[in-house]
Write a protein that holds these residues in place. Structure first.
Motif, PDB file in Angstrom:
ATOM      1  N   VAL A 319     -47.977  59.124  58.325  1.00  0.00           N
ATOM      2  CA  VAL A 319     -46.351  58.815  58.870  1.00  0.00           C
ATOM      3  C   VAL A 319     -45.497  58.792  57.681  1.00  0.00           C
ATOM      4  N   THR A 321     -41.793  57.566  56.312  1.00  0.00           N
ATOM      5  CA  THR A 321     -41.190  56.417  56.673  1.00  0.00           C
ATOM      6  C   THR A 321     -40.211  56.207  55.810  1.00  0.00           C
ATOM      7  N   ASP A 322     -39.170  55.293  55.642  1.00  0.00           N
ATOM      8  CA  ASP A 322     -38.089  55.134  54.952  1.00  0.00           C
ATOM      9  C   ASP A 322     -38.664  54.441  53.541  1.00  0.00           C
ATOM     10  N   SER A 350     -45.178  53.916  65.570  1.00  0.00           N
ATOM     11  CA  SER A 350     -44.105  52.980  65.724  1.00  0.00           C
ATOM     12  C   SER A 350     -44.347  51.880  64.734  1.00  0.00           C
ATOM     13  N   ARG A 353     -43.566  52.746  61.080  1.00  0.00           N
ATOM     14  CA  ARG A 353     -42.207  53.006  60.909  1.00  0.00           C
ATOM     15  C   ARG A 353     -41.289  51.785  60.744  1.00  0.00           C
TER      16      ARG A 353
END
Length: 451
Positions: A319, A321-322, A350, A353
């Protein structure tokens, strides 16, 4: 009574954490187990509960700082407490403030200042465990590290540069001193006759000693600190790339029938509230294929001289992510029907993130899927998640001319890219695994044959 709370051991062998934000301020009254702060480790964002009930007398670190395990975080004044140690200014510890404002002193004197400003080690019985543990003993002298970090060595200045011999601390403005620390330039070698050292002189010295270092002085250059998830992911990828001998194989397939199935499922009222997509279907195909070629989910144990072959699938999903790339995994994915697997994948994506995945969800994976198709990429050679023996990249699905039933037709086509640890898996096994995954995505009904 004064009590000090130090950064506890957050598990998984982590030695430090980045302070994301404080949820209390100096002077606040807090209750036992009230959340004090959020910290980010290599694994996830973690909330730190208070081990004491009392008043916050001092916060030892600022948001964005990296704090070592065992370093002071909060000083509490408990009921019936004693007078606190004198507050420190915003520049850091007492030793830092003294060193910044006074002439250069011998290292022994600086050591004495540091010792005087830091608390004595607590007896082992006095430590109070929180979360996973309390950290290593004998680390009471550790302090929060402030960014940017000072380089460990100074760049040599060209011999043609004038050098001060007065023994006094070189004069310069705070921004110039900061620049010199960043570029690793010793100001003492640039000072002449007590005149302040200029920014141009620091940049010139850095460029002459190491031409590449001057890039950091360009005001158009943006700086991105390497920390948190990105820092640890980078280290893990380097370990993986230089430990496991990677090999890759590819297959491009017609997934039109899979898209027809997913479209039918999306219109099924009995499945309202469930989002079943290509990633979920690929995950199910991977679980089925691992049942036939389990070595793709095995681990190489160098120390024991064994290959560890699991009888289950903890499926990792990469995933973006920032904070960087994380790979939470769905436990026992092999035992889940397609709908449950789709729901579980949606939940961990979810959580990743939002930064709320737990360390347990980020460890123990047996195989990973990375969906590079969401970025419009057709394929690649993904790097193995450390410790795992296989990772599958799902490429973009494109509508293009393709041979179908003896004719050319517009079909939905995608590329699957498999990287594997060649110590554990040979080429034939990798090909069988990839063929099984491709077969399910080409003809979803084939899943009935793989049980």
């Amino acid at each position: 009574m004064i009590q000090e709370f130090r950064l506890p051991d957050l598990g998984e062998g982590l030695t430090d954490a980045e302070l994301v934000q404080w949820l209390v301020a100096e002077g606040d009254a807090v209750e036992l187990n009230q959340t004090l702060a959020e910290v980010e480790t290599a694994k996830a964002v973690v909330e730190l509960p208070s081990p004491f009930a009392g008043a916050v007398q001092r916060l030892h670190a600022a948001a964005g700082e990296t704090v070592e395990v065992g370093a002071p975080l909060v000083t509490f004044a408990l009921a019936g407490g004693e007078a606190a140690a004198p507050p420190q200014d915003d520049s850091g510890s007492i030793a830092d403030a003294a060193a910044e404002s006074a002439p250069a002193a011998p290292s022994a004197a600086v050591d004495a200042i540091v010792s005087a400003s830091e608390p004595e080690p607590e007896p082992a019985a006095a430590r109070q465990a929180t979360l996973v543990g309390y950290g290593a003993a004998g680390r009471s002298g550790a302090r929060a590290r402030r960014r940017p970090r000072r380089p460990g060595t100074m760049l040599p200045v060209p011999t043609s540069a004038p050098i001060s011999t007065s023994g006094e601390r070189p004069r310069s403005t705070p921004p110039v001193r900061h620049l010199a620390r960043t570029l690793g330039v010793d100001l003492a070698q640039l000072a002449v006759d007590g005149r302040p050292v200029t920014r141009a002189e620091v940049e010139s010295a850095a460029a002459a000693a190491a031409p590449g270092a001057a890039l950091g002085a360009d005001p158009r250059m943006r700086r991105h600190p390497i920390r948190g998830v990105r820092k640890h992911t980078a280290a893990a990828m380097v370990r993986s790339a230089f430990t496991a001998p990677h090999a890759s194989t590819f297959v491009t397939i017609d997934v039109t029938e899979s898209l027809h199935l997913l479209d039918a499922l999306s219109r099924d009222r009995a499945l309202d509230g469930h989002r079943i997509g290509v990633l979920s279907l690929t995950a199910k195909a991977v679980c089925l294929a691992l049942g036939r070629t389990p070595l793709l989910g095995a681990r190489w144990d160098e120390e024991a001289g064994e290959i560890l072959e699991p009888t289950y699938v903890h499926l990792g999903i990469a995933v973006a992510t920032d904070r960087g790339l994380v790979v939470p995994n769905v436990r026992d994915a092999h035992a889940m029907p397609l709908v449950d697997l789709a729901d579980a994948i949606a939940d961990i994506v979810s959580a990743a993130r939002a930064g709320t995945v737990t360390p347990a969800q980020l460890t123990g994976g047996t195989f990973t899927i990375t969906n590079v198709g969401v970025f419009g990429v057709d394929g690649g050679t993904p790097i193995l998640n450390p410790g795992e023996s296989g990772i599958l990249a799902l490429g973009a699905i494109r509508r293009q001319p393709w041979e179908h039933e003896g004719e050319i037709a517009l079909r939905d086509v995608a590329t699957l890219s498999l990287s594997f640890d060649h110590r554990v898996v040979d080429g034939a096994e990798a090909a069988r695994f990839l063929t099984d995954v491709a077969g399910v995505l080409r003809e979803p009904g084939r899943a009935l044959l793989l049980r």
